[in-house]
Design an enzyme around this catalytic site. Sequence first.
Site, PDB file in Angstrom:
ATOM      1  N   GLY A  50       0.846  -1.322  -0.146  1.00  0.00           N
ATOM      2  CA  GLY A  50       0.127   0.059   0.103  1.00  0.00           C
ATOM      3  C   GLY A  50       0.673   1.231  -0.025  1.00  0.00           C
ATOM      4  N   THR A  51       0.538   2.242  -0.820  1.00  0.00           N
ATOM      5  CA  THR A  51       1.106   3.541  -0.742  1.00  0.00           C
ATOM      6  C   THR A  51      -0.078   4.657  -1.521  1.00  0.00           C
ATOM      7  OG1 THR A  51       1.785   3.405  -3.039  1.00  0.00           O
ATOM      8  CG2 THR A  51       3.420   2.729  -1.351  1.00  0.00           C
ATOM      9  N   THR A  52      -0.329   5.703  -1.177  1.00  0.00           N
ATOM     10  CA  THR A  52       0.912   6.902  -0.501  1.00  0.00           C
ATOM     11  C   THR A  52       0.163   7.380   0.656  1.00  0.00           C
ATOM     12  OG1 THR A  52       1.860   6.926  -2.713  1.00  0.00           O
ATOM     13  CG2 THR A  52       2.415   8.729  -1.147  1.00  0.00           C
ATOM     14  N   ASP A  67      -4.142   7.303  -0.535  1.00  0.00           N
ATOM     15  CA  ASP A  67      -4.773   6.794  -1.725  1.00  0.00           C
ATOM     16  C   ASP A  67      -5.307   5.445  -1.280  1.00  0.00           C
ATOM     17  OD1 ASP A  67      -2.114   5.328  -1.892  1.00  0.00           O
ATOM     18  OD2 ASP A  67      -3.055   4.920  -3.623  1.00  0.00           O
ATOM     19  N   LYS A  83      -6.063   3.258   4.023  1.00  0.00           N
ATOM     20  CA  LYS A  83      -4.686   3.170   4.803  1.00  0.00           C
ATOM     21  C   LYS A  83      -4.356   4.148   6.004  1.00  0.00           C
ATOM     22  CE  LYS A  83      -3.159   2.551  -0.059  1.00  0.00           C
ATOM     23  NZ  LYS A  83      -2.252   2.984  -1.131  1.00  0.00           N
TER      24      LYS A  83
END
Length: 310
Positions: A50-52, A67, A83
């Site tokens: 997972g990002t960001t 995101d 997230k």
Amino acid sequence: MTPEADARLPRAFTTPGSASFVEFLAAHDPGLLPAGRVLPAGDAPAAPHGTTIVAVTYDGGVVMAGDRRATAGAMIASREIEKVFPADEYAAVGIAGSAGLALELVRLYQLELEHYEKIEGSLLSLDGKANRLSTMIRSNLGLAMQGLAVVPLFAGYDLDRDAGRIFSYDVTGGRYEEHDHHSVGSGSVFARGALKKLWRPGLDAAGAVHVAVEALYDAADDDSATGGPDPVRRIWPVVATVDAEGYRRVGDDELAALAAEIVAERTAANDARRGVRRTSASNPSDEPRPVPPEELTERTRGADSEGDTP
């Protein structure tokens, strides 16, 4: 932990000790902790990442936004992963790295802060919360060395300072306080560039939310692992503010309006650079058409005449 024959609960649950739930598990059943598991030899299997995550301070608080995309190699593993989570009433934590392990770490961290509050009868200080998270990350170093790294971003409202604060970490548990704004994850390089240009002192909560969402938009524009707003599926970033009123998640309707505003502003700016105008100012998705050369000449002459007027 197995119950004794003459008791409903194991003796460990009634023995006074540390206010840390993680230390309690480490002493009595370390296999329940992520770091206590024995993994097979070899490389870690491919798992969603997972990002960001971005965080932005404003007068009297802090905004955290993430995101919704998770990737597994070149594939999109999920478009709707969340997230950003409340750590407690006055703090937020965002995850980057191995998604499954990060989610488990967040749940354990939430339980850690809740356990401390129940045992001690008071909230842990913001510095104390940041330090507890650092200790938990440090205990996962073995998993990080096998490719299952978790690098969270922590932010919260400091009741003593009446201000929002941001903390970043590395995989060894190193804790670093950031000022004004910060970002982690694969799109963080692009997000930080946007934050440097957009952030300014004196922002209010709405302005900080706008900066955070626009930074995520820039990250998604250049990083394939970062997902931008998706109006077709109605998927928006997870954005939360933390201030004296506590943790509050920004509603989807508000984010949808903000995303539309950002898209309209950037569309108009792009059209102006290309010398393109649209048939409907109210609908930026209308088919663009070039501005006739004679009209551009008239506009230029008009601007020159206005510039010459004293």
